[in-house]
Write an enzyme that holds these catalytic residues in place. Structure first.
Site, short mmCIF file in Angstrom:
data_model
loop_
_atom_site.label_atom_id
_atom_site.label_comp_id
_atom_site.label_asym_id
_atom_site.label_seq_id
_atom_site.Cartn_x
_atom_site.Cartn_y
_atom_site.Cartn_z
N GLU A 44 -13.25 4.28 -3.45
CA GLU A 44 -12.17 4.81 -2.96
C GLU A 44 -11.10 5.51 -4.91
O GLU A 44 -11.15 5.24 -5.23
CB GLU A 44 -11.38 3.08 -3.72
CG GLU A 44 -9.35 3.31 -3.27
CD GLU A 44 -9.63 3.81 -1.65
OE1 GLU A 44 -9.68 3.77 -1.20
OE2 GLU A 44 -8.10 4.60 -1.38
N ASP A 45 -10.46 6.70 -4.08
CA ASP A 45 -9.78 7.37 -5.13
C ASP A 45 -10.87 8.31 -6.21
O ASP A 45 -10.80 8.09 -7.11
CB ASP A 45 -8.73 6.99 -5.21
CG ASP A 45 -7.71 6.63 -4.50
OD1 ASP A 45 -8.00 7.48 -3.06
OD2 ASP A 45 -6.35 6.54 -4.58
N LYS B 3 -5.39 -1.77 -1.13
CA LYS B 3 -6.76 -2.01 -0.16
C LYS B 3 -7.53 -3.02 0.60
O LYS B 3 -7.69 -3.48 1.53
CB LYS B 3 -8.39 -1.01 -0.66
CG LYS B 3 -8.57 -0.68 0.38
CD LYS B 3 -7.89 1.30 0.40
CE LYS B 3 -7.89 2.02 1.95
NZ LYS B 3 -8.31 3.32 1.41
N ASP C 131 -13.86 5.90 1.65
CA ASP C 131 -12.69 5.43 2.98
C ASP C 131 -11.06 6.34 2.88
O ASP C 131 -11.34 7.32 3.59
CB ASP C 131 -11.51 4.27 2.71
CG ASP C 131 -10.77 4.21 3.53
OD1 ASP C 131 -11.63 4.07 4.48
OD2 ASP C 131 -9.66 4.40 3.68
N ASP C 132 -11.69 7.69 1.97
CA ASP C 132 -11.27 8.59 1.69
C ASP C 132 -11.76 9.90 2.57
O ASP C 132 -10.89 10.42 3.32
CB ASP C 132 -11.20 8.83 0.36
CG ASP C 132 -10.34 8.24 -0.73
OD1 ASP C 132 -9.20 8.03 -0.28
OD2 ASP C 132 -11.20 7.75 -1.23
N TYR D 88 0.48 -1.45 0.08
CA TYR D 88 -0.43 -0.01 0.00
C TYR D 88 0.91 1.17 -0.11
O TYR D 88 2.04 1.29 -0.73
CB TYR D 88 -1.16 -0.23 1.01
CG TYR D 88 -2.38 0.75 1.08
CD1 TYR D 88 -3.16 0.51 -0.61
CD2 TYR D 88 -2.66 1.86 1.30
CE1 TYR D 88 -4.22 1.56 -0.95
CE2 TYR D 88 -3.32 2.85 0.94
CZ TYR D 88 -4.22 2.23 -0.26
OH TYR D 88 -4.86 3.19 -0.82
N ASN E 165 -0.48 11.62 1.66
CA ASN E 165 0.73 10.57 0.69
C ASN E 165 0.88 10.63 -1.09
O ASN E 165 0.36 11.56 -1.14
CB ASN E 165 -0.24 9.42 0.61
CG ASN E 165 -0.10 8.72 1.84
OD1 ASN E 165 0.53 8.87 3.28
ND2 ASN E 165 -1.55 7.97 2.42
N ARG F 188 -8.90 10.05 -9.14
CA ARG F 188 -7.81 11.36 -7.87
C ARG F 188 -7.13 9.40 -7.33
O ARG F 188 -7.20 9.90 -5.98
CB ARG F 188 -8.41 11.68 -7.05
CG ARG F 188 -7.75 12.89 -6.22
CD ARG F 188 -7.49 13.08 -4.91
NE ARG F 188 -7.19 11.74 -4.46
CZ ARG F 188 -8.04 10.92 -3.07
NH1 ARG F 188 -9.02 11.44 -2.37
NH2 ARG F 188 -6.94 10.21 -2.99
#
Ligand code: NAD
Length: 545
Positions: free
Chosen positions: A243-244, A172, A266-267, A102, A406, A154
């Site tokens: 996600e993203d 993930k 989750d973000d 990750y 990150n 993203r």
């Protein structure tokens, strides 16, 4: 979806068919009896290794590699050959492996995805599959209970990587299995390929996705709608983790689907829980009440507003009226302090656009607002400058400094900078891993405010209880559960999170709190067991063979 956590039955399958299935393959660890029974004689070298010996061999090979991307590729190919061994290594060496599978290394792997691509993993569903998505999903051979989906727009702090973003759902879900013991058979990574606006990628020979610009508007929304409906038709009750996705879709999609499908982002929400847990730990050190904290965010996107929303909920729970709680959280974006007088603010920032004079840069905002905590989620490296850190140390006896962006190159400051420029007084958490720091004879052990403390437990709890929706309370109680596992000796060395090797204990505790929440609110589709924690633990996949 109950799956025996040691399920490695081969059924009628024999010989190479067994060796080529990563869920069944044990390689040289097949015993003589298994070799006889499964028609493996002659297909393997004679010496039988234990799994522990296989681990040692693999680790020796991995540690000989110096390039992080080579390590990623090596681990990935083990994942493709032998999932039991892969997860045993991840579970037993999570400190060393998580940064490879990750963040930060997965970011590099996504950037080079086309170059290192060997075998597909997960599903790629593209815009041309419209009208047929359910049938495409039926090509997946296993009964998915948890889906991590991205559209690649993203990826971490790296921008639009299109279909190359697949590294993220794969990574993930590896953590869902390693950290919370969700059986790999239940995990389905998906990339929705609607094109990419990354011109360089579309021209790249190695790019794996559609070479067209992103589809947007009604066409995009219809595609997502069909996808979400299809997931529930093909895998009833499956949890979908967004996600993203870029801001302009992430908030909308979460609001649109959170009450219809068991789903979360989750973000936004996982990040919020992990950051709030870190704040709870920091306040155990300072002794100050939560409602007296003033939090200034650098960044005003998914992470910042998600964290701010959960902090506000926690302050309200501690007795502060909502209007006052909102004024304890402030955002700075690329245009400066987010204030009411600014024109054309994106809708997700409006809640935190307070009446206040403008401040053009972060340092001016720090000076004007005098925050007790700064949280960096801007994806812009080096933005917690020496001046900012010194100012925080001037304002606070123990300034709270979370540099969460990150990968490592985007971190707002390093651990070393945070401690050095505050005279060792910073209460620090990071998004990417940093080594311990020696300063004035003391060793500080910074720990990552990594979402992996939270999302695996949320997923496991939701699966165990068959939660029909994922509620905000689940994130709040997860933050409390995580903070409670931080020990006094963790705090003494400046660690605001438990040691990562305790992750399965952490995930089980979070899963139990999430499942109990679902039973209590009547949104569970499974009956409450007599002992939720024990029930959770009994369903965790064990990679040992
Ligand atoms: P996002 O794109 O939603 O938000 C980024 C925000 O930063 C935007 O509001 C943007 O306007 C702002 N920004 C850009 N340049 C800026 C500048 N120069 N100064 C101030 N603000 C600026 O992304 P996100 O999901 O909120 O994630 C942001 C970062 O946080 C990423 O690097 C991500 O990897 C990291 N993150 C870390 C964790 C974690 O460690 N637990 C969790 C989630 C996100």
């Amino acid at each position: 979806m109950a799956i025996d956590n040691s399920d490695r039955r081969t059924g009628a399958r024999r010989g190479l068919d067994v060796l080529r299935d990563p869920l069944l393959n044990k390689g040289t660890a097949f015993t003589q009896e298994e070799r006889e029974a499964m028609g493996l004689r002659g297909l393997l070298p004679s010496h039988v290794l234990t799994q522990a010996e296989q681990v040692q061999r693999f680790l020796a090979k991995l540690r000989r590699l110096s390039d992080p991307l080579d390590k990623f590729v090596e681990l990935n190919s083990l994942h493709d050959r032998n999932e039991g061994l892969f997860f045993r290594i991840l579970c037993d060496h999570i400190d060393e492996m998580q940064p490879i599978v990750y963040t930060p290394v997965v970011g590099l792997a996504c950037q080079k995805f086309g170059q290192i691509f060997q075998r597909p993993r997960g599903m790629f569903i593209d815009i041309n599959d419209r009208g047929n998505i359910a049938n495409v999903l039926r090509n997946w051979p296993n009964p998915a209970a948890i889906i991590v989906v991205t559209d690649g727009e993203r990826i971490l702090g790296l921008g639009d990587l299109g279909a190359n973003g697949m590294g993220i759902p794969v990574g993930k879900l590896s953590l869902y299995t390693a950290c919370a013991g969700i059986h790999p058979k239940l995990c389905l990574p998906i990339t929705l390929d609607v094109g990419t606006n990354n011109d360089a990628l579309r021209d790249d020979l190695n790019y794996v996705g559609l070479r067209q610009r992103r589809v947007t508007g009604a066409e995009y929304d219809d595609f997502i709608e069909e996808f979400m409906t299809a997931t529930q038709e093909v895998f009833p009750g499956a949890l979908v983790q967004f996600e993203d996705f870029a801001n302009h879709n992430a908030f909308r999609l979460l609001e649109k689907y959170r009450d219809r499908v068991s789903s979360f982002n989750d973000d936004i929400q996982g990040t919020a829980a992990v950051a709030l847990a870190g704040l709870f730990s920091a306040l155990r050190i300072t002794g100050a009440p939560l409602i007296e904290q003033k939090v200034l965010f650098l960044g005003a996107g998914e992470a910042a507003t998600g964290i701010a929303d959960l902090i506000v909920s926690a302050m309200i729970a501690n007795g502060l009226p909502r209007e006052q709680a909102l004024r304890q959280c402030w955002l700075v974006d690329s245009q400066g302090l987010v204030v009411k007088s600014r024109a054309n603010l994106a809708s997700h920032k409006l809640t935190y656009a307070h009446e206040h004079p403008a401040a053009g840069d972060f340092l001016s905002a720090v000076k004007a607002l005098k925050p007790t905590a700064i949280i960096g989620v801007s994806a812009v490296g080096g933005t917690f400058t020496r001046d900012v850190l010194e100012e925080m140390a001037r304002l606070n006896k123990q300034p709270i400094v979370f540099a969460l962006s990150n990968p490592t190159s985007q971190a707002e400051c390093t651990a070393e900078e945070a401690y050095r420029h505050t005279g060792g007084r910073a209460l620090f958490a990071c998004g990417s891993p940093f080594d311990p720091v020696q300063l004035n004879g003391k060793t500080y052990v910074p720990r990552q405010g990594n979402n992996s403390y939270i999302f695996p437990g949320i997923g496991l709890g939701a699966i165990v209880a068959g939660a029909k929706t994922i509620t905000d309370d689940m994130f709040m109680s997860s933050a409390h559960a995580l903070a409670q596992l931080v020990t006094e000796s963790d705090l003494e060395q400046g660690s605001l999170y438990p040691a990562l090797p305790r992750i399965r204990e952490v995930s089980a505790a979070i899963a139990a709190t999430v499942a109990d929440n679902a039973y209590r609110r009547g949104i569970a589709s499974k009956p409450k067991p007599p002992d939720t924690l024990q029930d959770v633990q009994s369903q965790m996949y064990d990679p040992r063979y």
